[in-house]
Write a protein that holds these residues in place. Structure first.
Motif, PDB file in Angstrom:
ATOM      1  N   UNK A 192       0.814  -1.213   0.000  1.00 44.08           N
ATOM      2  CA  UNK A 192       0.000   0.000   0.000  1.00 44.08           C
ATOM      3  C   UNK A 192       0.848   1.264   0.000  1.00 44.08           C
ATOM      4  N   UNK A 193       2.081   1.140   0.397  1.00 48.87           N
ATOM      5  CA  UNK A 193       2.992   2.285   0.423  1.00 48.87           C
ATOM      6  C   UNK A 193       4.372   1.811   0.027  1.00 48.87           C
ATOM      7  N   UNK A 194       5.050   2.603  -0.786  1.00 48.79           N
ATOM      8  CA  UNK A 194       6.380   2.212  -1.222  1.00 48.79           C
ATOM      9  C   UNK A 194       7.293   2.025  -0.023  1.00 48.79           C
ATOM     10  N   UNK A 195       8.009   0.922   0.051  1.00 50.03           N
ATOM     11  CA  UNK A 195       8.877   0.672   1.201  1.00 50.03           C
ATOM     12  C   UNK A 195      10.153   1.502   1.135  1.00 50.03           C
ATOM     13  N   UNK A 196      10.699   1.711   2.304  1.00 54.37           N
ATOM     14  CA  UNK A 196      11.998   2.353   2.351  1.00 54.37           C
ATOM     15  C   UNK A 196      12.005   3.833   2.050  1.00 54.37           C
ATOM     16  N   UNK A 197      10.852   4.509   2.104  1.00 56.43           N
ATOM     17  CA  UNK A 197      10.798   5.928   1.767  1.00 56.43           C
ATOM     18  C   UNK A 197      10.256   6.711   2.956  1.00 56.43           C
ATOM     19  N   UNK A 198      10.975   7.705   3.397  1.00 59.93           N
ATOM     20  CA  UNK A 198      10.524   8.602   4.449  1.00 59.93           C
ATOM     21  C   UNK A 198       9.692   9.693   3.779  1.00 59.93           C
ATOM     22  N   UNK A 199       8.376   9.515   3.790  1.00 62.13           N
ATOM     23  CA  UNK A 199       7.496  10.440   3.079  1.00 62.13           C
ATOM     24  C   UNK A 199       7.591  11.860   3.635  1.00 62.13           C
ATOM     25  N   UNK A 200       7.744  11.987   4.949  1.00 64.59           N
ATOM     26  CA  UNK A 200       7.843  13.322   5.545  1.00 64.59           C
ATOM     27  C   UNK A 200       9.081  14.055   5.021  1.00 64.59           C
ATOM     28  N   UNK A 201      10.208  13.348   4.949  1.00 69.97           N
ATOM     29  CA  UNK A 201      11.433  13.969   4.442  1.00 69.97           C
ATOM     30  C   UNK A 201      11.298  14.302   2.964  1.00 69.97           C
ATOM     31  N   UNK A 202      10.638  13.413   2.211  1.00 66.78           N
ATOM     32  CA  UNK A 202      10.443  13.656   0.786  1.00 66.78           C
ATOM     33  C   UNK A 202       9.521  14.860   0.579  1.00 66.78           C
ATOM     34  N   UNK A 203       8.513  15.001   1.444  1.00 66.06           N
ATOM     35  CA  UNK A 203       7.616  16.157   1.358  1.00 66.06           C
ATOM     36  C   UNK A 203       8.375  17.459   1.611  1.00 66.06           C
ATOM     37  N   UNK A 204       9.283  17.446   2.600  1.00 68.57           N
ATOM     38  CA  UNK A 204      10.083  18.637   2.862  1.00 68.57           C
ATOM     39  C   UNK A 204      10.988  18.968   1.678  1.00 68.57           C
ATOM     40  N   UNK A 245      -1.745  29.054  -7.720  1.00 65.15           N
ATOM     41  CA  UNK A 245      -1.187  27.832  -7.151  1.00 65.15           C
ATOM     42  C   UNK A 245       0.127  27.467  -7.829  1.00 65.15           C
ATOM     43  N   UNK A 246       1.086  27.030  -7.023  1.00 69.76           N
ATOM     44  CA  UNK A 246       2.366  26.551  -7.536  1.00 69.76           C
ATOM     45  C   UNK A 246       2.640  25.179  -6.925  1.00 69.76           C
ATOM     46  N   UNK A 247       3.279  24.293  -7.697  1.00 69.01           N
ATOM     47  CA  UNK A 247       3.572  22.933  -7.217  1.00 69.01           C
ATOM     48  C   UNK A 247       5.000  22.547  -7.567  1.00 69.01           C
ATOM     49  N   UNK A 248       5.535  21.614  -6.788  1.00 67.94           N
ATOM     50  CA  UNK A 248       6.851  21.026  -7.053  1.00 67.94           C
ATOM     51  C   UNK A 248       6.843  19.609  -6.501  1.00 67.94           C
ATOM     52  N   UNK A 249       7.628  18.737  -7.115  1.00 68.78           N
ATOM     53  CA  UNK A 249       7.650  17.329  -6.712  1.00 68.78           C
ATOM     54  C   UNK A 249       9.066  16.881  -6.397  1.00 68.78           C
ATOM     55  N   UNK A 250       9.154  15.866  -5.554  1.00 72.62           N
ATOM     56  CA  UNK A 250      10.419  15.194  -5.245  1.00 72.62           C
ATOM     57  C   UNK A 250      10.171  13.698  -5.361  1.00 72.62           C
ATOM     58  N   UNK A 251      11.131  12.977  -5.907  1.00 73.34           N
ATOM     59  CA  UNK A 251      10.940  11.555  -6.179  1.00 73.34           C
ATOM     60  C   UNK A 251      12.141  10.734  -5.777  1.00 73.34           C
ATOM     61  N   UNK A 252      11.873   9.494  -5.424  1.00 78.22           N
ATOM     62  CA  UNK A 252      12.872   8.440  -5.331  1.00 78.22           C
ATOM     63  C   UNK A 252      12.277   7.271  -6.109  1.00 78.22           C
ATOM     64  N   UNK A 253      13.062   6.266  -6.468  1.00 79.88           N
ATOM     65  CA  UNK A 253      12.509   5.168  -7.248  1.00 79.88           C
ATOM     66  C   UNK A 253      11.256   4.571  -6.606  1.00 79.88           C
ATOM     67  N   UNK A 254      10.167   4.627  -7.339  1.00 85.05           N
ATOM     68  CA  UNK A 254       8.932   3.995  -6.885  1.00 85.05           C
ATOM     69  C   UNK A 254       7.930   4.918  -6.224  1.00 85.05           C
ATOM     70  N   UNK A 255       8.295   6.162  -5.896  1.00 86.17           N
ATOM     71  CA  UNK A 255       7.344   7.039  -5.206  1.00 86.17           C
ATOM     72  C   UNK A 255       7.670   8.504  -5.495  1.00 86.17           C
ATOM     73  N   UNK A 256       6.610   9.294  -5.658  1.00 80.16           N
ATOM     74  CA  UNK A 256       6.726  10.737  -5.886  1.00 80.16           C
ATOM     75  C   UNK A 256       5.817  11.464  -4.905  1.00 80.16           C
TER      76      UNK A 256
END
Length: 276
Positions: free
Chosen positions: A110-122, A162-173
Motif C-alpha cells: 500500500x505504500x512504497x517501502x523504504x521511503x521517508x514520506x515526511x522527508x520527501x515532502x520537505x 497555485x504553484x507545485x513542485x515534486x520530489x521523487x525516489x525510485x517507486x514514489x513521488x
C-alpha cells in the motif's frame, strides 16, 4: 585500486503487505538516488565496507556483508488488486549475493517501502519556486499619490496562483502545493499594517476615485520628510503549503514572499484666484 562504498539513510515508512521484513534504500543498486553518499575506500574486508557483521540478516532487511536485499518496484502495468486505489504498487524482494541476483514473487504494498514520506515532502517544499508579489496601486504610485486620496492596492494576478513542485525516489513521488492566501501591507507612515484575504481588487475605470478600496490605504501626511522623500510600501504574501503522495498527505509550514515599492505622497495645494 579503490572500492566504492555506498551509504544511505534508511526509511521510516512501513511496507504494509510485506511479511518478510521491511525493505530499505540500497545505494549499491541505486547510487544516483537522493540520500546516497558515495565514498572511495581501499579494498579490505567486505563487512567493513558494507557495515555488516559478515553473516545473518540485518534488522532493516539486508542480508549482511555477503548480500543485500531491498524492495524493487515491478510490473508497472499490472493492475492493482481489487479494492486498492492508485497509491501503492507491486514490489518484489530483490537480493544480490556474491554477484548473483534473485527476485521473489511480486506482492502489493500500500505504500512504497523504504521511503521517508515526511522527508520527501520537505524536499518537495524546498523546490517550490514562488513569485514575488507584483504590487499594483491606483492612483499609480508614479510620480506620486496625494494626501487623503484613497489608494487601491492589489497584487498582479500573474504573481498570484497555485504553484507545485515534486520530489521523487525510485517507486514514489511526493508533490508539494502552495496556495497564496493573504497579503499583509505595510505603509511606512506610522500607521498599522493591513492584512487582506486574497490578492485585492483591481481598480476599474469608472469607479469613483474617492471611494475606499476593499483593500487599500489612505495616506494622511506627506512623505517629504521620509528618506528619499518616499514611503516604502511592502506586500507580504503568505502561502499555505500541503503535500500529497502514496497513501495520503498533510500540511507543511507556510511560506512567504515579499516585494517593496517606493511611494511618494504629495500634499495637494489649493489654488486661489481673483476675479477681475
Amino acid at each position: 585500486m579503490t572500492l566504492l562504498a555506498a551509504t544511505a539513510v534508511t526509511a521510516s515508512a512501513s511496507a504494509a503487505a510485506a511479511d518478510d521484513g521491511i525493505g530499505h534504500v540500497d545505494c549499491a543498486q541505486n547510487p544516483s538516488m537522493p540520500g546516497c553518499d558515495l565514498t572511495a575506500e581501499s579494498p579490505g574486508n567486505p563487512s567493513e565496507a558494507s557495515g555488516g557483521s559478515g553473516s545473518g540478516d540485518a534488522e532493516d532487511g539486508s542480508t549482511g556483508a555477503s548480500g543485500t536485499c531491498y524492495w524493487a518496484p515491478v510490473d508497472g502495468n499490472r493492475p492493482a488488486p481489487e479494492g486498492k486505489g492508485p497509491q501503492g504498487g507491486w514490489y518484489a524482494r530483490t537480493c544480490l549475493s556474491n554477484g548473483i541476483g534473485s527476485q521473489g514473487t511480486p506482492v502489493w504494498l500500500d505504500q512504497a517501502p523504504g521511503v521517508d514520506l515526511a522527508a520527501l515532502a520537505q524536499s518537495a517544499r524546498s523546490q517550490l519556486r514562488l513569485p514575488a508579489p507584483g504590487i499594483r496601486t491606483n492612483p499609480d504610485a508614479a510620480p506620486f499619490v496625494l494626501v487623503r486620496v484613497p489608494v487601491w492596492l492589489w497584487v498582479n494576478p500573474g504573481s498570484w496562483g497555485t504553484r507545485s513542485a515534486s520530489a521523487s525516489v525510485p517507486g514514489v513521488t511526493v508533490t508539494a502545493t502552495a496556495i497564496p492566501t493573504t497579503v499583509r501591507w505595510s505603509f511606512d507612515d506610522a500607521t498599522a499594517d493591513l492584512t487582506c484575504n486574497g490578492p485585492g481588487r483591481p481598480w476599474k475605470p469608472g469607479t469613483d476615485p474617492r471611494a475606499a478600496s476593499p483593500c487599500g490605504h489612505t495616506y494622511i501626511r506627506s512623505s517629504a520628510a521620509a528618506p528619499n522623500e518616499a514611503f516604502r510600501l511592502r506586500a507580504t504574501v503568505t502561502w499555505s503549503v500541503t503535500w500529497s503522495g502514496p497513501g495520503g498527505g498533510g500540511t507543511l509550514a507556510p511560506l512567504t514572499t515579499t516585494s517593496t515599492a517606493a511611494v511618494r505622497v504629495a500634499q495637494s495645494q489649493a489654488i486661489i484666484g481673483s476675479a477681475r
